[in-house]
Motif scaffolding. Structure first.
Motif, mmCIF file in Angstrom:
data_model
loop_
_atom_site.group_PDB
_atom_site.id
_atom_site.type_symbol
_atom_site.label_atom_id
_atom_site.label_comp_id
_atom_site.label_asym_id
_atom_site.label_seq_id
_atom_site.Cartn_x
_atom_site.Cartn_y
_atom_site.Cartn_z
ATOM 1 N N ALA A 69 8.036 11.147 4.598
ATOM 2 C CA ALA A 69 6.666 10.768 4.234
ATOM 3 C C ALA A 69 6.246 11.459 2.946
ATOM 4 C CB ALA A 69 5.711 11.126 5.370
ATOM 5 N N GLU A 70 5.314 10.827 2.224
ATOM 6 C CA GLU A 70 5.000 11.307 0.881
ATOM 7 C C GLU A 70 4.480 12.742 0.837
ATOM 8 O OE1 GLU A 70 2.199 9.103 -1.578
ATOM 9 O OE2 GLU A 70 2.830 10.310 -3.283
ATOM 10 N N GLU A 71 3.648 13.110 1.795
ATOM 11 C CA GLU A 71 3.009 14.428 1.686
ATOM 12 C C GLU A 71 3.828 15.538 2.329
ATOM 13 O OE1 GLU A 71 1.072 14.288 -0.596
ATOM 14 O OE2 GLU A 71 0.516 12.188 -0.518
ATOM 15 N N ILE A 85 6.945 6.667 5.385
ATOM 16 C CA ILE A 85 5.479 6.551 5.463
ATOM 17 C C ILE A 85 4.799 6.931 4.155
ATOM 18 C CG2 ILE A 85 3.416 7.397 6.668
ATOM 19 C CD1 ILE A 85 5.309 8.392 8.902
ATOM 20 N N ASP A 86 3.917 6.084 3.679
ATOM 21 C CA ASP A 86 2.949 6.496 2.669
ATOM 22 C C ASP A 86 1.585 6.478 3.360
ATOM 23 O OD1 ASP A 86 1.250 6.957 0.570
ATOM 24 O OD2 ASP A 86 2.486 5.860 -0.859
ATOM 25 N N PRO A 87 1.026 7.667 3.640
ATOM 26 C CA PRO A 87 -0.194 7.715 4.450
ATOM 27 C C PRO A 87 -1.415 7.150 3.735
ATOM 28 C CG PRO A 87 0.313 9.886 3.577
ATOM 29 C CD PRO A 87 1.478 8.995 3.212
ATOM 30 N N LEU A 88 -1.343 7.102 2.416
ATOM 31 C CA LEU A 88 -2.451 6.529 1.629
ATOM 32 C C LEU A 88 -1.864 6.100 0.292
ATOM 33 C CD1 LEU A 88 -5.365 5.838 0.992
ATOM 34 C CD2 LEU A 88 -5.881 8.255 0.776
ATOM 35 N N ASP A 89 -1.579 4.822 0.158
ATOM 36 C CA ASP A 89 -1.035 4.314 -1.098
ATOM 37 C C ASP A 89 -2.203 3.733 -1.895
ATOM 38 O OD1 ASP A 89 1.260 3.709 -2.796
ATOM 39 O OD2 ASP A 89 0.681 1.633 -2.461
ATOM 40 N N GLY A 90 -2.381 4.281 -3.108
ATOM 41 C CA GLY A 90 -3.583 3.960 -3.870
ATOM 42 C C GLY A 90 -4.510 5.172 -3.859
ATOM 43 N N PRO A 212 10.488 5.742 -2.238
ATOM 44 C CA PRO A 212 10.752 4.929 -1.031
ATOM 45 C C PRO A 212 9.489 4.644 -0.220
ATOM 46 C CG PRO A 212 12.136 6.927 -1.052
ATOM 47 C CD PRO A 212 11.396 6.905 -2.347
ATOM 48 N N TRP A 213 8.599 5.641 -0.110
ATOM 49 C CA TRP A 213 7.395 5.419 0.718
ATOM 50 C C TRP A 213 6.430 4.412 0.079
ATOM 51 C CZ3 TRP A 213 9.042 10.526 -0.365
ATOM 52 C CH2 TRP A 213 8.585 11.042 -1.597
ATOM 53 N N ASP A 214 6.495 4.241 -1.255
ATOM 54 C CA ASP A 214 5.623 3.240 -1.899
ATOM 55 C C ASP A 214 6.043 1.822 -1.512
ATOM 56 O OD1 ASP A 214 4.240 5.150 -3.566
ATOM 57 O OD2 ASP A 214 5.964 5.180 -4.909
ATOM 58 N N VAL A 215 7.351 1.639 -1.312
ATOM 59 C CA VAL A 215 7.878 0.266 -1.267
ATOM 60 C C VAL A 215 8.511 -0.164 0.055
ATOM 61 C CG1 VAL A 215 8.241 0.240 -3.749
ATOM 62 C CG2 VAL A 215 10.129 0.909 -2.287
#
Ligand code: IPD
Ligand code: CA
Ligand code: CA
Length: 264
Positions: A69-71, A85-90, A212-215
């Motif tokens: 995951a991103e964070e 996982i991207d918990p908040l993309d944007g 990877p988590w973005d897409v």
């Protein structure tokens, strides 16, 4: 693993976390913005808390599964399943009050993605798919656009935080698409860009330096909706390779513009 059974649980979890993000967006205080490694790579407690909630919930849905995951959550799988996982993309949109952001979740069995959810928070649009089951926005089945010429296409892209040494080639690609299409959007969320291509609002999306988590979630949904996703060489390394060209019928035309400028 019965994907049909776990999919609603993943969607419910994303729904709950989206409620949290939406609530925080109503009174977010910009003094709580934190900088990561560059001045444009931002984060806040909302990203971190969303990740905590998602990881806890997803590990309940598949015990002993791994997470990337991103964070920062990076835990090995004790079975063949792993969440990306991207918990908040944007995030930048969120921090500035621009209401375009999403949660992105993908499930991999081995190296293969088998489930994807992109939950667009503001409009409560949940894009989702499981392997072989078609793709959906809420309960409506979605398909990529039937448009097959670049001249009738609306595209999206993003501007990378790093590797700006490639910016001239990238700007050349953008210039060509500006001349050949109905236009280019920069929504600020790669997950939403991919979901919008999946449902035919956009004909194509390209960007480099994605993670990877973005897409992972959005690319899988797009493939299940009949679209094509490759790296800039036309190969499959778009998850970890940092280059992505995703489209419906205009994929070959888009890719040839990208290749001409990028590899010159
Ligand atoms: C970003 C968004 C953006 C893309 C960036 C990503 P974040 O993710 O997807 O559209 O251009 O490259 O890093 O930081 O908002 O999760
Ligand atoms: Ca992201
Ligand atoms: Ca993020």
């Amino acid at each position: 693993m019965d994907l049909e059974k776990i999919e609603p649980n993943v969607i419910n979890l994303c729904h709950e976390v989206a409620d949290f993000i939406r609530h925080e967006s109503l009174h977010f205080d910009r003094s709580r913005i934190e900088q990561k490694d560059t001045f444009s790579n931002l984060v806040s407690y909302v990203d971190k808390e969303s990740e905590r909630k998602l990881v806890t919930g997803l590990k309940k849905i598949i015990p002993r599964s791994g997470v990337l995951a991103e964070e920062g959550t990076d835990s090995k799988s004790e079975n063949e399943y792993k969440w990306i996982i991207d918990p908040l993309d944007g995030t930048t949109n969120f921090l500035h009050g621009v209401p375009i952001f999403a949660i992105s979740v993908a499930l991999q069995r081995g190296e293969r993605t088998v489930l994807g959810v992109v939950y667009e928070v503001t409009h409560h649009e949940c894009f989702h798919a499981i392997e072989g089951g078609g793709a959906f926005c809420n309960s409506n089945e979605i398909r990529v656009s039937a448009i097959s010429s670049l001249g009738q296409s609306l595209l999206a892209t993003g501007f990378p935080y790093y590797h700006t040494e490639k910016k001239d080639q990238y700007l050349d690609i953008i210039k060509t698409f500006l001349e050949k299409t109905h236009g280019i959007r920069r929504l600020g969320s790669a997950a939403i860009d991919l979901a919008y291509v999946a449902c035919g609002r956009l004909e194509g999306f390209f960007e480099y330096d994605l993670k990877p988590w973005d897409v992972a979630g959005g690319a899988f949904i797009l493939q299940q909706a009949g679209g094509t996703v490759t790296d800039f060489s036309g190969q499959n390394n778009f998850l970890y390779g940092g280059e992505l060209c995703a489209a419906g019928n205009v994929h070959p035309e888009m890719l040839s513009v990208i290749q001409e400028k990028w590899f010159r």
